[in-house]
Enzyme design. Structure first.
Site, PDB file in Angstrom:
ATOM      1  N   ASP A 222       0.887  -1.005  -0.065  1.00  0.00           N
ATOM      2  CA  ASP A 222       0.057   0.136  -0.010  1.00  0.00           C
ATOM      3  C   ASP A 222       0.871   1.134   0.063  1.00  0.00           C
ATOM      4  O   ASP A 222       0.598   2.234  -0.701  1.00  0.00           O
ATOM      5  CB  ASP A 222      -1.021  -0.039   1.087  1.00  0.00           C
ATOM      6  CG  ASP A 222      -0.331  -0.460   2.238  1.00  0.00           C
ATOM      7  OD1 ASP A 222       1.027  -0.344   2.585  1.00  0.00           O
ATOM      8  OD2 ASP A 222      -1.233  -0.706   3.455  1.00  0.00           O
TER       9      ASP A 222
ATOM     10  N   THR B  88       2.822  -8.271  -1.037  1.00  0.00           N
ATOM     11  CA  THR B  88       2.903  -7.992   0.324  1.00  0.00           C
ATOM     12  C   THR B  88       2.706  -9.622   0.926  1.00  0.00           C
ATOM     13  O   THR B  88       1.850 -10.112   0.297  1.00  0.00           O
ATOM     14  CB  THR B  88       2.207  -7.111   0.966  1.00  0.00           C
ATOM     15  OG1 THR B  88       2.031  -7.177   2.506  1.00  0.00           O
ATOM     16  CG2 THR B  88       0.494  -7.107   0.710  1.00  0.00           C
ATOM     17  N   ILE B  89       3.464 -10.012   1.909  1.00  0.00           N
ATOM     18  CA  ILE B  89       3.329 -11.516   2.359  1.00  0.00           C
ATOM     19  C   ILE B  89       1.993 -11.160   3.330  1.00  0.00           C
ATOM     20  O   ILE B  89       1.325 -12.219   3.631  1.00  0.00           O
ATOM     21  CB  ILE B  89       4.367 -11.814   3.301  1.00  0.00           C
ATOM     22  CG1 ILE B  89       4.730 -10.793   4.680  1.00  0.00           C
ATOM     23  CG2 ILE B  89       5.820 -11.894   2.678  1.00  0.00           C
ATOM     24  CD1 ILE B  89       5.421 -11.363   5.842  1.00  0.00           C
ATOM     25  N   ASP B  90       1.618  -9.803   3.870  1.00  0.00           N
ATOM     26  CA  ASP B  90       0.281  -9.784   4.574  1.00  0.00           C
ATOM     27  C   ASP B  90      -0.999  -9.813   3.670  1.00  0.00           C
ATOM     28  O   ASP B  90      -2.109 -10.094   4.392  1.00  0.00           O
ATOM     29  CB  ASP B  90       0.436  -8.280   5.175  1.00  0.00           C
ATOM     30  CG  ASP B  90       1.453  -7.940   5.872  1.00  0.00           C
ATOM     31  OD1 ASP B  90       2.283  -8.695   6.323  1.00  0.00           O
ATOM     32  OD2 ASP B  90       1.745  -6.592   5.973  1.00  0.00           O
TER      33      ASP B  90
ATOM     34  N   ARG C 116       4.554 -28.173  27.196  1.00  0.00           N
ATOM     35  CA  ARG C 116       4.692 -26.622  27.383  1.00  0.00           C
ATOM     36  C   ARG C 116       3.570 -26.073  26.335  1.00  0.00           C
ATOM     37  O   ARG C 116       3.149 -26.521  25.386  1.00  0.00           O
ATOM     38  CB  ARG C 116       5.910 -25.962  26.629  1.00  0.00           C
ATOM     39  CG  ARG C 116       6.998 -26.204  27.419  1.00  0.00           C
ATOM     40  CD  ARG C 116       8.364 -25.797  26.858  1.00  0.00           C
ATOM     41  NE  ARG C 116       9.369 -25.666  27.859  1.00  0.00           N
ATOM     42  CZ  ARG C 116      10.844 -25.744  27.808  1.00  0.00           C
ATOM     43  NH1 ARG C 116      11.082 -25.885  26.450  1.00  0.00           N
ATOM     44  NH2 ARG C 116      11.626 -25.710  28.634  1.00  0.00           N
TER      45      ARG C 116
ATOM     46  N   MET D 278       3.620 -12.641  11.471  1.00  0.00           N
ATOM     47  CA  MET D 278       3.753 -11.216  10.802  1.00  0.00           C
ATOM     48  C   MET D 278       2.228 -11.072  10.161  1.00  0.00           C
ATOM     49  O   MET D 278       1.344 -11.782  10.209  1.00  0.00           O
ATOM     50  CB  MET D 278       4.774 -11.200   9.933  1.00  0.00           C
ATOM     51  CG  MET D 278       6.265 -10.556  10.287  1.00  0.00           C
ATOM     52  SD  MET D 278       7.156 -10.312   8.804  1.00  0.00           S
ATOM     53  CE  MET D 278       8.859  -9.727   9.864  1.00  0.00           C
TER      54      MET D 278
ATOM     55  N   ARG E  34       6.167 -20.509  26.754  1.00  0.00           N
ATOM     56  CA  ARG E  34       7.508 -19.728  26.148  1.00  0.00           C
ATOM     57  C   ARG E  34       6.881 -18.891  24.813  1.00  0.00           C
ATOM     58  O   ARG E  34       6.078 -19.586  24.197  1.00  0.00           O
ATOM     59  CB  ARG E  34       8.430 -20.653  25.775  1.00  0.00           C
ATOM     60  CG  ARG E  34       8.968 -21.399  26.858  1.00  0.00           C
ATOM     61  CD  ARG E  34      10.174 -20.458  27.663  1.00  0.00           C
ATOM     62  NE  ARG E  34      10.880 -21.471  28.794  1.00  0.00           N
ATOM     63  CZ  ARG E  34      11.897 -22.018  28.379  1.00  0.00           C
ATOM     64  NH1 ARG E  34      12.285 -22.062  27.293  1.00  0.00           N
ATOM     65  NH2 ARG E  34      12.568 -22.632  29.517  1.00  0.00           N
TER      66      ARG E  34
HETATM   67  O1  F6P Z   1       4.345  -5.729   5.586  1.00  0.00           O
HETATM   68  C1  F6P Z   1       5.126  -6.801   5.467  1.00  0.00           C
HETATM   69  C2  F6P Z   1       6.003  -6.840   6.684  1.00  0.00           C
HETATM   70  O2  F6P Z   1       6.490  -8.298   6.785  1.00  0.00           O
HETATM   71  C3  F6P Z   1       4.745  -7.047   8.041  1.00  0.00           C
HETATM   72  O3  F6P Z   1       4.379  -8.294   8.199  1.00  0.00           O
HETATM   73  C4  F6P Z   1       5.649  -6.592   9.217  1.00  0.00           C
HETATM   74  O4  F6P Z   1       4.839  -6.141  10.156  1.00  0.00           O
HETATM   75  C5  F6P Z   1       6.482  -5.626   8.513  1.00  0.00           C
HETATM   76  O5  F6P Z   1       6.567  -5.891   7.056  1.00  0.00           O
HETATM   77  C6  F6P Z   1       8.013  -5.844   8.942  1.00  0.00           C
HETATM   78  O6  F6P Z   1       8.589  -4.802   8.698  1.00  0.00           O
HETATM   79  P1  F6P Z   1      10.296  -4.610   8.799  1.00  0.00           P
HETATM   80  O7  F6P Z   1      10.732  -5.701   7.837  1.00  0.00           O
HETATM   81  O8  F6P Z   1      10.669  -3.180   8.361  1.00  0.00           O
HETATM   82  O9  F6P Z   1      10.611  -4.727  10.202  1.00  0.00           O
END
Ligand code: F6P
Length: 382
Positions: free
Chosen positions: A118, A147-149, A184, A191, A288
């Site tokens: 984005d 984006t992996i998201d 555990r 992410m 943990r």
């Molecule tokens: O937007 C992709 C992402 O990997 C998110 O899942 C994560 O919050 C962020 O980027 C991490 O960013 P950086 O690599 O800058 O720590």
């Protein structure tokens, strides 16, 4: 001088960037031989500095499967509101987009292909909307959703997501064997920023007992109930998959740090540790945390992401051939289509320089959540 098609990769890297670059270079070689292809290095910073390299069949050979970006990437270079590190401190330069346009004009860039999420696509939209200069020069822009998201509304899938889900799923499996051996509870932090897609998919595929995502706020009584039920059944271990952006009922996201000079200045993190601290005295099991972190973005690209990236790359080349600029390629019900950048990143929904209105979030009442609940997975909200 041959006209140029330029590629840049912006934001956090995602597996599939190299596969898209590979596919564009080959697509251009075969469908648009009248152009040279170049790559700007370090995202938009490369545009500002005129820092580019030729992309040829030879220089892109062997990159199809590799994660990362051969062009490098940056998530802090918004040329419409630019801050740059000079002598150890950030200097605010303001809107330097005209400098970038001038550099592209000098280099003979006809089309700029932007691979990003984005934030990166917001700037792509703004470059695309810039008026012609006094000589009638205007750069044509095409976006590719990365984006992996998987949180972009305008496409059914972003590349990088499938690979990240695969890695998170495999890691959840690894946690099972060690959790079981020690009775555990292991809390895996996954992410995804404010979207729970990776956690939901990997949580189901990796048999998590509890899935915590930003879209469904949780409470500790519910999590404890689930763990105790499992203990009572003789399953004296549990796996909790938690999104880095998950929210406790009545609480807020846990931030790790603020990062200066970035459009998205918040680094999420610390939630797994928080959950461990809260559960410690409430359950009999040792508990943990394990932060999957950037491992989810590294290594080789999955077959599905290579295929998606190849389709995106070739569709971009077709769009250039058809003269359809100002668009982002997208996957729509299984077919490769395109959507206007102005619709991907609607201006009126923009907040803080990034269009959040384009965010695609998990539907708390959607099919996958129902599937997970029917499998007995808790979302920590009952
Ligand atoms: O937007 C992709 C992402 O990997 C998110 O899942 C994560 O919050 C962020 O980027 C991490 O960013 P950086 O690599 O800058 O720590």
């Amino acid at each position: 001088m041959k006209k140029k098609i330029a590629i840049l990769t912006g934001g956090g890297d995602a597996p599939g960037l190299n596969a898209v670059i590979y596919s564009i270079v080959r697509g251009c070689h075969n469908l648009l031989p009248e152009y040279d292809v170049i790559g700007y290095r370090f995202g938009y910073r490369g545009l500002y500095e005129g820092d580019y390299i030729p992309l040829t069949l030879e220089s892109t050979s062997g990159i199809l499967h590799k994660g990362g970006s051969m062009l490098f990437s940056s998530n802090r270079d918004n040329l419409f509101n630019y801050s740059v590190m000079e002598n150890g401190a950030f200097v605010h330069k303001g809107d330097v987009s005209d400098v970038a346009v001038k550099k592209m004009k000098e280099a003979g860039v006809h089309t700029l292909i932007v691979l990003g999420g984005d934030g990166t696509l917001t700037s792509a939209r703004d470059f695309s909307n810039k008026a012609e200069d006094e000589d009638g020069y205007k750069v044509n822009v095409i976006g590719v959703p990365k984006t992996i998201d998987n949180d972009l509304n305008a496409t059914d899938a972003t590349f990088g997501f499938d690979t990240a889900v695969g890695i998170a799923t495999e890691n959840l499996g690894r946690l099972h064997t060690t959790a079981e051996s020690h009775h555990r509870v292991l809390v895996a932090q996954i992410m995804g920023r404010s979207a729970g897609w990776i956690t939901l998919h990997a949580g189901i595929a990796g048999s998590a007992d509890v899935i915590l995502i930003p879209e469904i706020p949780y409470n500790f009584a519910s999590i404890v109930k689930k763990i105790n039920e499992r203990n009572a059944r003789g399953k004296k271990f549990s796996i909790i998959a938690v999104s880095e952006g998950a929210i406790e009922q009545g609480g807020t996201q846990i931030e790790k740090e603020k990062v200066e000079g970035r459009p998205d200045s918040t680094n999420l993190g610390g939630i797994a540790e928080y959950i461990v601290g809260q559960l410690k005295d409430k359950i009999e099991n040792e508990v943990r945390d394990c932060v999957f972190g950037h491992i989810q973005r590294g290594g080789d690209t999955s077959a599905a992401d290579r295929l998606l990236s190849a389709r995106y790359g070739v569709r971009v080349v077709e769009l250039i051939k058809e003269g359809k600029f100002g668009n982002m390629v997208c996957l729509n019900n299984g077919s490769m289509e395109y959507v206007a950048l102005n619709d991907v990143i609607p201006k009126d929904l923009e907040k803080g320089g990034i269009a959040r209105g384009g965010d695609k979030l998990v539907d708390p009442n959607g099919e996958l959540v129902r599937v997970a609940r029917s499998l007995g997975i808790s979302f920590g909200d009952e």
